[in-house]
Write an enzyme that holds these catalytic residues in place. Structure first.
Site, PDB file in Angstrom:
ATOM      1  N   GLU A 107      38.583 -64.946  43.573  1.00  0.00           N
ATOM      2  CA  GLU A 107      38.915 -63.527  43.493  1.00  0.00           C
ATOM      3  C   GLU A 107      40.408 -63.302  43.762  1.00  0.00           C
ATOM      4  O   GLU A 107      40.970 -63.867  44.707  1.00  0.00           O
ATOM      5  CB  GLU A 107      38.080 -62.758  44.527  1.00  0.00           C
ATOM      6  CG  GLU A 107      38.320 -61.263  44.557  1.00  0.00           C
ATOM      7  CD  GLU A 107      37.528 -60.569  45.664  1.00  0.00           C
ATOM      8  OE1 GLU A 107      37.463 -59.332  45.642  1.00  0.00           O
ATOM      9  OE2 GLU A 107      36.981 -61.270  46.538  1.00  0.00           O
ATOM     10  N   CYS A 122      32.795 -61.196  44.713  1.00  0.00           N
ATOM     11  CA  CYS A 122      32.632 -61.084  46.157  1.00  0.00           C
ATOM     12  C   CYS A 122      31.184 -60.765  46.532  1.00  0.00           C
ATOM     13  O   CYS A 122      30.259 -61.449  46.108  1.00  0.00           O
ATOM     14  CB  CYS A 122      33.612 -60.051  46.709  1.00  0.00           C
ATOM     15  SG  CYS A 122      33.745 -60.071  48.503  1.00  0.00           S
ATOM     16  N   LYS A 131      34.583 -55.313  38.715  1.00  0.00           N
ATOM     17  CA  LYS A 131      33.604 -55.230  39.798  1.00  0.00           C
ATOM     18  C   LYS A 131      32.983 -53.845  39.846  1.00  0.00           C
ATOM     19  O   LYS A 131      33.691 -52.830  39.865  1.00  0.00           O
ATOM     20  CB  LYS A 131      34.285 -55.556  41.134  1.00  0.00           C
ATOM     21  CG  LYS A 131      33.342 -55.626  42.322  1.00  0.00           C
ATOM     22  CD  LYS A 131      34.107 -56.003  43.585  1.00  0.00           C
ATOM     23  CE  LYS A 131      33.177 -56.118  44.785  1.00  0.00           C
ATOM     24  NZ  LYS A 131      33.916 -56.458  46.019  1.00  0.00           N
TER      25      LYS A 131
END
Length: 515
Positions: free
Chosen positions: A276, A389, A339
């Site tokens: 990330e 994540c 995301k």
């Protein structure tokens, strides 16, 4: 005197001693038991601690004459459980200690106090049930419902679900392929609570654990899982400290580190995976950067990297997205995932019009959420489900309903949370997604734990916390058919919890039927 009578006398003596204590002292015991239960969670995995904690809490509930006392004891158990289990969150506030350090302890304490309400409700439900095995079943049932609610209410926070105690042992964890992590959690808490009812309960608990272990072992293949022929894979872990990550004068050095690690062999792989926000630039806006990245993969390959994306909204200004971008050997961005499940107060401030609190991540602008889960059709490669994540910790919400992927991709930056329990808890949770979905998992983490996990949740290769290096392997293959949980999701909980509820109430139902 028989062993059973001696055990009964010991429990009677203990109940009398506990009942004689003032409520505040029993509350202290309950909080201590909650803290003790965290020894069963990652990274310790001392599962007997959960048995002692659950049994102790149920014995404490047996001393309560009123519902409010049971709620109070359950709540303090939860405060101990979440306060100790989530203490690592304070590390994120100390990355910029001058700005956020003062909020570290209040934030962790406030989160623990709020989450403990779920445990309080589970304890209250168990208190209503008659003592003995029925109270143990009621507690396991209520705990499971509370965990499910915790994973769904508001934005959801299914962290440290009790099923993660089995992460190091793939055999008992295989039940997640049938009932998901919540179903595995029910079986786990049932086994932990049943000994509170005496020797017969302890025998039943041993039978539950034995069934999990033997049933899971029968599902596991003898050798390694199959691989996708020709799909060579390199996972890169740069180990960049969070307090250095966004310093302007170090960005070129961070990028150079990832490039150097990606060139550790003469034959470029077909897949290179970076964590990330590994690229500290806007990839779409840097053609020279894309050309550099293109040279790190085979002619038919793709580099997958976490990166921040900027989109100009005209008069509204620029929107920022935290996501993953795929760059092919020509330097073209062939796929982008933004995301969708953002971290409150980490990537955005909820109710921004009312609250003025700053987010923990760099910059003053909140991140925007992407449209949702997708299945990437990467050129010449198996379809993937990209996850950023903590998106990967949500059971049943890691793949698109439109098309089943062939593998799960998780990029993360756990550098926020130091080298303690947090990153290990994160990895334990995402391993269970592989079992639930019957899909291999490829995970790239900035400071660890990076890993390749097969569709049975077994670690093929990994880089530990605080390490710098690469993993070279072939991509594991998905199972031929999706497991029951991957097909039906949390509906698989219905017959399990329904059977538990029936066991609790069958006597009353029989009496009603006779009448």
């Amino acid at each position: 005197m028989s062993r059973r009578n001696r055990a009964g006398d010991a429990r009677t003596w203990l109940f009398a001693r506990l009942a004689a204590l003032p409520l505040w002292l029993r509350g202290g015991v309950a909080g201590g038991l909650g803290a003790l239960a965290t020894l069963a969670l990652p990274p310790h995995h001392f599962v007997p601690a959960l048995l002692v904690a659950a049994t102790g809490l149920l014995w404490l509930l047996g001393t309560c004459a009123k519902l409010r006392a049971a709620l109070f004891l359950g709540w303090l158990f939860g405060v101990g459980f979440f306060g100790v289990g989530l203490a690592w969150l304070a590390n994120a506030f100390y990355v910029e200690a001058d700005r956020f350090g003062a909020f570290a302890i209040p934030a962790v304490a406030g989160l623990a106090i709020g989450l403990a309400v779920f445990v309080a409700l589970a304890a209250a439900a168990a208190w209503y049930a008659p003592p003995g095995w029925r109270r143990a079943v009621a507690f396991a049932l209520a705990w499971t419902v509370a965990e499910w609610l915790r994973g769904h209410l508001l934005t959801g926070f299914p962290w440290n679900l009790v099923a993660t105690v089995w992460a190091p042992w793939p055999a008992p964890a295989q039940f997640a392929a049938i009932a998901g992590v919540y179903g595995l959690g029910f079986a786990t808490m049932l086994a932990a609570a049943l000994p509170s009812s005496g020797p017969r309960g302890a025998a039943l608990a041993a039978a539950v654990v034995g069934a999990l272990w033997l049933g899971g072992a029968a599902r596991l293949p003898d050798g390694p899982a199959a691989v996708v022929p020709g799909v060579t894979l390199r996972v890169v872990q740069g180990n960049v400290a969070q307090h250095h990550k966004w310093r302007a004068e170090l960005r070129e050095a961070h990028l150079a580190r990832y490039v150097a690690l990606s060139r550790t062999s003469k034959a470029p792989p077909r897949l290179v995976v970076w964590p990330e926000t590994a690229v500290p630039y806007f990839v779409d806006e840097e053609p020279e950067l894309r050309a550099l990245l293109a040279g790190l993969v085979a002619p038919d390959g793709v580099l997958l990297t976490g990166a921040v994306r900027r989109v100009d909204d005209g008069s509204k200004g620029a929107s920022l997205f935290n996501g993953i971008q795929a760059i092919d050997a020509r330097g073209a961005v062939v796929a982008t995932y933004d995301k969708a499940h953002l971290v409150p107060f980490g990537e955005y401030t909820p109710l921004r019009a009312v609250l003025s609190a700053a987010k923990l991540t760099a910059g003053a602008v909140d991140f925007s959420a992407g449209p949702g889960l997708v299945t990437w059709a990467l050129p010449g490669l198996p379809a993937a489900s990209p996850l950023v994540c903590y998106e990967a910790i949500f059971p049943g919400r890691v793949t698109s309903s439109a098309e089943r992927p062939a593998w799960l991709l998780n990029v993360t930056n756990d550098a926020w949370f130091g080298l303690g329990a947090g990153p290990r808890q994160h990895f334990a949770a995402v391993r269970l997604r592989a079992i639930e979905e019957g899909l291999p998992l490829v995970r790239a983490a900035n400071t660890g734990i990076s890993a390749i996990v097969d569709p049975y949740g077994r670690v093929v290769a990994a880089l530990d916390l605080g390490a710098e290096g690469v993993i070279d392997a072939l991509l594991p293959a998905a199972l031929g058919s999706a497991p029951p949980y991957a097909r039906a999701g949390d509906l698989m909980l219905v017959p399990i919890l329904g059977a538990a509820a029936f066991a609790l109430w069958w006597r009353r139902l029989r009496i009603l039927m006779r009448r």
